[in-house]
Each structure stands twice: as structure tokens, then as C-alpha cells.
Enzyme design. Structure first.
Site, mmCIF file in Angstrom:
data_model
loop_
_atom_site.group_PDB
_atom_site.id
_atom_site.type_symbol
_atom_site.label_atom_id
_atom_site.label_comp_id
_atom_site.label_asym_id
_atom_site.label_seq_id
_atom_site.Cartn_x
_atom_site.Cartn_y
_atom_site.Cartn_z
ATOM 1 C CE1 TYR A 135 -169.402 113.270 39.609
ATOM 2 C CE2 TYR A 135 -171.049 113.849 38.238
ATOM 3 C CZ TYR A 135 -170.167 112.911 38.546
ATOM 4 O OH TYR A 135 -170.309 111.603 37.815
ATOM 5 C CE LYS A 190 -169.875 100.548 47.545
ATOM 6 N NZ LYS A 190 -169.936 99.108 47.319
ATOM 7 C CG ASP A 222 -171.531 97.450 44.991
ATOM 8 O OD1 ASP A 222 -172.694 97.714 45.460
ATOM 9 O OD2 ASP A 222 -170.739 96.445 45.705
ATOM 10 C CG ASP A 246 -172.297 111.261 34.993
ATOM 11 O OD1 ASP A 246 -172.682 110.923 33.960
ATOM 12 O OD2 ASP A 246 -170.962 111.671 35.454
ATOM 13 C CG ASP A 250 -174.021 107.809 30.083
ATOM 14 O OD1 ASP A 250 -174.983 108.568 29.982
ATOM 15 O OD2 ASP A 250 -172.717 108.059 29.509
#
Ligand code: NAD
Length: 356
Positions: A135, A190, A222, A246, A250
Site C-alpha cells: 500500500y 505468502k 490462502d 486488510d 474484514d
């Protein structure tokens, strides 16, 4: 202890009023001062994060934040939009650690879209790194492809990056939090595909050696996304980067099904924190005494735990919230037939009574 109270827009004033009343009822030596932020600050000062508000936030030991935003601000230039206040506070105060607990209260187990046996008793903390990763990484942009099958076309690119120090400091926050909870920490990465994430994993494993009393594991993102809906109770504390956090935070927040119940904290290196509900300013119900103040009240409990190291007072607030739920008090968002529907103010008063 000095707390800056930034109510913001929409339901912000209604919910922070209740949380401040709860903080004051604890009898701690705690001072609060309020300032406008977001759309309210744009209206009064032409800036969503005026210098006076930023100064107050800088001087305070912690910040209680309501929510910002509203349709009337949607057409403003980006720099003037209410949401810039949240980004500005994160940046200016160096708030790099975002803590989001997901707790399923027994009385609200049916609010989840998952089966009760999967989520009942869930008490999970997701810790998301907030100031690094893809980001913010440079370079980024859109350029023209020079050769190959897509030559001449535009391509977008971003840079995933983390320095060792950024990884280790979020890991320390995670291990310290795990020590205060279930003593298990899972680092999500990852590393099988990304260099940055291999470094993440290596640093996480090295920091873990400093916390032999906390059980450490790591998982690919994942798999973590899948495990969160398959068997979320296997986790105690999850620590992950900005982008994966992020998404996973959620996902985790929806395991509980009730947005009006979920607090959060964003901390910096000196334990100063911004504490806020995860929901927005809910303009559709603003000013109607309909908002659920419990997420903000629970955010105040997190403030006592993480910025003021006052576990006892944090526990008192959380116990009071459990008690009002057990007594059957429900705002409209968590109402079920057979329970006692109350407004924002009555819910706050019920918590105060339960505290006493
Ligand atoms: P929202 O979270 O404000 O509302 C979504 C739905 O949940 C609405 O139906 C609302 O009534 C309900 N809801 C939210 N909080 C509730 C509460 N405490 N009690 C009962 N019901 C509640 O999300 P949105 O509608 O997408 O966004 C509204 C505004 O909030 C937008 O301007 C958005 O940018 C902003 N926003 C701000 C923050 C923040 O300040 N950190 C976070 C998210 C969204």
C-alpha cells in the site's frame, strides 16, 4: 491519563458520548477533551484534520475516535474528504499496529452466518501491520510496456516491501498481546511465492524465540482465509501484513455477524493508540438514537488495556457489556424477538448500571 475524544460525523457523537460516560464512571484519574474531525471539522475549519485537532491528538495519551464520513462530502477533492483524517492520524502518530478482536458473545451467536458450533466461544485477535507493505511501497504507478506480447499497452505496478524492523515491531506487539490472552500466535504470510513474505516469516520465527511461553506457528494466507471460516477457533492471535490483514480482518469481523459490536485499536511504538469501532458513521441512522454504542464502549476497554495497562478496568467494562447482553438489552442492529429493544442512550445507561 489524557484522552482526546474525536466524535466525527454521523453517529459518532452519539456513540462516543456513551463511551466517555463509561470511562468516567470507572473513577480513574482520566481527563477528556473533545475536538472536531472528519466532515464536522471540514464544516467548521475547512480541513478534515485541523492542526488544533492533530495537536490535541499528539498531546493525548490515547484517542477515542467515533467515525467519519457522509454523503454530503463525497464530491469534495480527495484531500478534503473526511476519511483523510483517519489516514492523517495514522501517518502523523505512526500508528503501525491495528488490533481487531472478534468475539462471539453467547447471546449473539445466531447473528453469525456460520453454524453456531463453528463460532460459539470465538475469541480471536487479528493484528494487521498498518503503515508498510504494497500500500505504501515505491515505486508504483502506471507505465507503458516496452516489449513482449503486451508492448505499447499500459501496465500498473506496485511494490511490496517490509524492512526487518517493521516486521519485528509488529511481531513484538503480537506476542505481547498473545501473552495477555491465549498464548498462541500465528503469523500469516505468502512466503512460498513472495520474497518480502519469506523475510516476514524469517523475522517472525526469530522474534518467536524471545517468547518461549507463546506457542508460535505460521500459515500461508490462502490457507488462513479458508481456516478462518472452516475452524476459526483454532486461532488466538493472528499477525499479518497490511494487505493480507486488510482482507482477513474484514473476513474475521463478519464471523460475529454484528458490526455494531466490534472495537479496534491502532497503536504506535510508545503505546499511544487510536481506539475506534470498526463500523462507519452510519448516516442512515444518525441522530435517531438507534446506533449500537457497544463497539465504541469496547474500544474504550481496549484503550485501558493497551495504552494504560489497566487490565482490571478493561475487564470491568467487558464484563458489564456481557452482563447487559445477558440481561437481554439489544439495540436494533442485534435485536431478536424476545429481547428488550433499547436505543443508544438506554444501552449506555444499562452498561453504566452493570458497571456499578
Ligand atoms: P457503516 O459502517 O457506516 O454502515 C453500514 C451499515 O451498518 C448501515 O446500515 C449502518 O446503519 C449500520 N451500522 C453501522 N454502525 C452501526 C452501529 N453502531 N449500530 C447500528 N448499526 C450500525 O458503513 P457505510 O454505510 O458503508 O459508510 C458510511 C460512511 O462511513 C461512509 O462515508 C464511509 O466512508 C464511512 N466509514 C468511516 C469509517 C471510519 O470512520 N473509520 C469506517 C468505515 C466507513
Amino acid at each position: 491519563m489524557k484522552v482526546a475524544v474525536l466524535p466525527g460525523d454521523g453517529i459518532g457523537q452519539e456513540i462516543t458520548t456513551q463511551a466517555v460516560a463509561v470511562l468516567k464512571a470507572l473513577g480513574l484519574s482520566l481527563e477528556t477533551e473533545e475536538a472536531p474531525v472528519g466532515g464536522a471539522a471540514y464544516d467548521s475549519a475547512g480541513d478534515p484534520l485541523p492542526q488544533a485537532t492533530l495537536n490535541l491528538a499528539r498531546d493525548a495519551d490515547a484517542i477515542l475516535f467515533g467515525a467519519v464520513g457522509g454523503w454530503q462530502y463525497d464530491k469534495l477533492p480527495r484531500a478534503k474528504r473526511p476519511e483523510q483524517a483517519v489516514l492523517g492520524l495514522r501517518r502523523e502518530l505512526g500508528l503501525f499496529a491495528n488490533l481487531r478482536p472478534s468475539i462471539v458473545y453467547p447471546e449473539l451467536v445466531n447473528a453469525s452466518t456460520l453454524k453456531p458450533e463453528v463460532v460459539s466461544g470465538l475469541d480471536l485477535l487479528i493484528l494487521r501491520e498498518l503503515t508498510g507493505d504494497i500500500y505504501f511501497g515505491q515505486p508504483r504507478g502506471v507505465r507503458t510496456v516496452e516489449s513482449g506480447p503486451f508492448a505499447g499497452q499500459r501496465e500498473g505496478f506496485d511494490t511490496m516491501r517490509y524492512a526487518e524492523g517493521e516486521i519485528s515491531r509488529i511481531m513484538h506487539v503480537g506476542f505481547a498481546a498473545a501473552r495477555k490472552r491465549g498464548k498462541r500466535l500465528c503469523s500469516v504470510d505468502k512466503a512460498n511465492v513472495l520474497e518480502t513474505m519469506q523475510l516476514w516469516k524469517d523475522v517472525a520465527a526469530a522474534v518467536a524465540l524471545e517468547y518461549p511461553d507463546v506457542e508460535y506457528s505460521s500459515m500461508y494466507v490462502d490457507n488462513a482465509a479458508m481456516q478462518l471460516v472452516r475452524n476459526p477457533k483454532q486461532f488466538d492471535v493472528i499477525v499479518t501484513g497490511n494487505m493480507f490483514g486488510d482482507i482477513l480482518s474484514d473476513e474475521a469481523s463478519m464471523l460475529t455477524g454484528s458490526i455494531g459490536m466490534q472495537p479496534s485499536a491502532s497503536l504506535n511504538a510508545s503505546k499511544k493508540g487510536l481506539y475506534e469501532p470498526i463500523h462507519g458513521s452510519a448516516p442512515d441512522i444518525a441522530g435517531k438514537d438507534l446506533a449500537n454504542p457497544l463497539a465504541t464502549i469496547l474500544s474504550a476497554a481496549m484503550m485501558l488495556r493497551y495504552s494504560f495497562d489497566d487490565e482490571a478496568s478493561a475487564g470491568r467494562i467487558e464484563a458489564a457489556v456481557r452482563k447487559v447482553l445477558a440481561q437481554g438489552y439489544r439495540t436494533a442492529d442485534i435485536f431478536e424477538p424476545g429481547t428488550n429493544k433499547v436505543g443508544t442512550r438506554q444501552m449506555g445507561e444499562a452498561v453504566l448500571k452493570a458497571l456499578a
